[in-house]
Design a protein around this motif. Structure first.
Motif, PDB file in Angstrom:
ATOM      1  N   GLY A  87       2.376  10.391  -9.484  1.00 26.13           N
ATOM      2  CA  GLY A  87       1.304  10.606 -10.440  1.00 26.13           C
ATOM      3  C   GLY A  87      -0.060  10.425  -9.801  1.00 26.13           C
ATOM      4  O   GLY A  87      -0.208  10.371  -8.576  1.00 26.13           O
ATOM      5  N   PRO A  88      -1.072  10.292 -10.624  1.00 27.14           N
ATOM      6  CA  PRO A  88      -2.426  10.103 -10.113  1.00 27.14           C
ATOM      7  C   PRO A  88      -2.602   8.722  -9.509  1.00 27.14           C
ATOM      8  O   PRO A  88      -1.737   7.850  -9.621  1.00 27.14           O
ATOM      9  CB  PRO A  88      -3.288  10.269 -11.366  1.00 27.14           C
ATOM     10  N   ALA A  89      -3.726   8.534  -8.851  1.00 25.60           N
ATOM     11  CA  ALA A  89      -4.048   7.215  -8.307  1.00 25.60           C
ATOM     12  C   ALA A  89      -4.046   6.176  -9.428  1.00 25.60           C
ATOM     13  O   ALA A  89      -4.449   6.455 -10.558  1.00 25.60           O
ATOM     14  CB  ALA A  89      -5.407   7.247  -7.610  1.00 25.60           C
ATOM     15  N   ILE A  90      -3.569   4.966  -9.115  1.00 21.56           N
ATOM     16  CA  ILE A  90      -3.617   3.854 -10.062  1.00 21.56           C
ATOM     17  C   ILE A  90      -5.084   3.631 -10.442  1.00 21.56           C
ATOM     18  O   ILE A  90      -5.968   3.671  -9.573  1.00 21.56           O
ATOM     19  CB  ILE A  90      -3.029   2.589  -9.418  1.00 21.56           C
ATOM     20  N   PRO A  91      -5.377   3.404 -11.724  1.00 19.46           N
ATOM     21  CA  PRO A  91      -6.778   3.261 -12.143  1.00 19.46           C
ATOM     22  C   PRO A  91      -7.563   2.270 -11.291  1.00 19.46           C
ATOM     23  O   PRO A  91      -7.125   1.139 -11.063  1.00 19.46           O
ATOM     24  CB  PRO A  91      -6.654   2.785 -13.596  1.00 19.46           C
ATOM     25  N   GLY A  92      -8.689   2.731 -10.790  1.00 25.55           N
ATOM     26  CA  GLY A  92      -9.591   1.902 -10.010  1.00 25.55           C
ATOM     27  C   GLY A  92      -9.277   1.798  -8.540  1.00 25.55           C
ATOM     28  O   GLY A  92     -10.110   1.303  -7.758  1.00 25.55           O
ATOM     29  N   MET A  93      -8.100   2.295  -8.122  1.00 31.13           N
ATOM     30  CA  MET A  93      -7.704   2.055  -6.734  1.00 31.13           C
ATOM     31  C   MET A  93      -8.389   2.993  -5.744  1.00 31.13           C
ATOM     32  O   MET A  93      -8.737   2.566  -4.633  1.00 31.13           O
ATOM     33  CB  MET A  93      -6.187   2.149  -6.603  1.00 31.13           C
ATOM     34  N   ALA A  94      -8.593   4.244  -6.086  1.00 30.72           N
ATOM     35  CA  ALA A  94      -9.312   5.137  -5.164  1.00 30.72           C
ATOM     36  C   ALA A  94     -10.724   4.612  -4.928  1.00 30.72           C
ATOM     37  O   ALA A  94     -11.225   4.618  -3.793  1.00 30.72           O
ATOM     38  CB  ALA A  94      -9.333   6.554  -5.716  1.00 30.72           C
ATOM     39  N   GLU A  95     -11.345   4.123  -5.991  1.00 32.81           N
ATOM     40  CA  GLU A  95     -12.695   3.572  -5.876  1.00 32.81           C
ATOM     41  C   GLU A  95     -12.697   2.296  -5.038  1.00 32.81           C
ATOM     42  O   GLU A  95     -13.605   2.062  -4.227  1.00 32.81           O
ATOM     43  CB  GLU A  95     -13.266   3.299  -7.264  1.00 32.81           C
ATOM     44  N   LEU A  96     -11.652   1.466  -5.215  1.00 32.58           N
ATOM     45  CA  LEU A  96     -11.587   0.224  -4.451  1.00 32.58           C
ATOM     46  C   LEU A  96     -11.352   0.512  -2.970  1.00 32.58           C
ATOM     47  O   LEU A  96     -11.974  -0.124  -2.100  1.00 32.58           O
ATOM     48  CB  LEU A  96     -10.482  -0.681  -5.004  1.00 32.58           C
ATOM     49  N   VAL A  97     -10.482   1.453  -2.660  1.00 37.76           N
ATOM     50  CA  VAL A  97     -10.271   1.835  -1.261  1.00 37.76           C
ATOM     51  C   VAL A  97     -11.575   2.327  -0.641  1.00 37.76           C
ATOM     52  O   VAL A  97     -11.927   1.958   0.492  1.00 37.76           O
ATOM     53  CB  VAL A  97      -9.165   2.903  -1.151  1.00 37.76           C
ATOM     54  N   ALA A  98     -12.315   3.151  -1.373  1.00 39.10           N
ATOM     55  CA  ALA A  98     -13.596   3.649  -0.865  1.00 39.10           C
ATOM     56  C   ALA A  98     -14.570   2.498  -0.629  1.00 39.10           C
ATOM     57  O   ALA A  98     -15.315   2.493   0.369  1.00 39.10           O
ATOM     58  CB  ALA A  98     -14.185   4.654  -1.840  1.00 39.10           C
ATOM     59  N   LEU A 107      -8.540  -0.412   7.135  1.00 40.23           N
ATOM     60  CA  LEU A 107      -7.508  -0.126   6.148  1.00 40.23           C
ATOM     61  C   LEU A 107      -6.251   0.375   6.840  1.00 40.23           C
ATOM     62  O   LEU A 107      -6.302   1.254   7.710  1.00 40.23           O
ATOM     63  CB  LEU A 107      -7.989   0.954   5.179  1.00 40.23           C
ATOM     64  N   TYR A 108      -5.106  -0.179   6.418  1.00 40.60           N
ATOM     65  CA  TYR A 108      -3.796   0.228   6.934  1.00 40.60           C
ATOM     66  C   TYR A 108      -2.818   0.275   5.755  1.00 40.60           C
ATOM     67  O   TYR A 108      -3.130  -0.176   4.651  1.00 40.60           O
ATOM     68  CB  TYR A 108      -3.282  -0.768   7.967  1.00 40.60           C
ATOM     69  N   ALA A 109      -1.609   0.802   6.021  1.00 41.52           N
ATOM     70  CA  ALA A 109      -0.574   0.790   4.983  1.00 41.52           C
ATOM     71  C   ALA A 109       0.798   0.678   5.625  1.00 41.52           C
ATOM     72  O   ALA A 109       1.012   1.126   6.759  1.00 41.52           O
ATOM     73  CB  ALA A 109      -0.636   2.047   4.118  1.00 41.52           C
TER      74      ALA A 109
END
Length: 205
Positions: A87-98, A107-109
């Protein structure tokens, strides 16, 4: 004194992006009871985790179709349409990564993910993953979290020692595995709770 955390290591599924096989199959099976039975009995988590461990979809799908020939078309859809189960990005997570990236924090995964499914997903979500310096994918390494070997491999590849990093995952056993490897662990709940911890660690203002 404790060693300051200087890098953030993410899980992907259900931390950065929601993942649920139902997202794909509710488009293909109209009847709710038939959908529930298919997800429960055919494309089970145990079957799918073989992909995360490195088995190719061509093999696993052939075996499953042999067991459930009446579902051949549905099983065959899993591989080429896997992105539709994400699905889409978890709410707020794309912004937090940025925000983490803008702060200059590496950043790593480490993700339990099929190597063959990862490539098209990574291409689709390049805007987010281009911010990451490296991602360890279980299917490529044939190692699964929480095997201690995958954390050791990741730390070596990332050029980090355990205390250098905070690891974020939605599964307690995977967080415990990271902590056993010396990393700080965070059991993911939501973006706001995670951001508060990153602020407390001095990684974000």
């Amino acid at each position: 004194m404790s060693v300051p955390v200087e890098a953030v290591v993410f899980d992907v599924g259900n931390v950065l992006y929601s993942w649920e096989p139902r997202f794909l199959y509710e488009r293909l099976i109209d009847d709710e009871s038939a959908l529930a039975a298919f997800l429960r009995d055919v494309v089970t988590p145990e079957w799918h985790f073989q992909h995360d461990a490195g088995r190719p979809f061509a093999e696993t799908s052939a075996e499953l179709i042999a067991r459930f020939p009446e579902h051949e078309a549905l099983i065959a859809a899993w591989g080429p349409r896997f992105n539709e189960s994400i699905g889409p990005a978890i709410p707020g997570m794309a912004e937090l990564v940025a925000e983490i990236d803008a702060a200059g924090v590496p950043l790593y995964a480490i993700t339990n993910f099929s190597g063959e499914f990862w490539k098209p997903f990574r291409a689709r979500e390049a805007a987010l993953f281009d911010r990451f310096r490296d991602v360890v994918v279980s299917g490529d390494e044939r190692l699964l979290k929480p095997d201690p070997a995958i954390y050791a491999l990741a730390l070596e590849r990332f050029g980090l020692k355990g205390p250098d990093a905070i690891f974020i995952d939605d599964r307690a056993e995977n967080v415990a595995g990271a902590e056993a490897a010396g990393m700080r662990g965070h059991l993911f709940r939501d973006a706001a709770t995670l951001r508060a911890e990153l602020v407390a660690l001095g990684l974000l203002a």
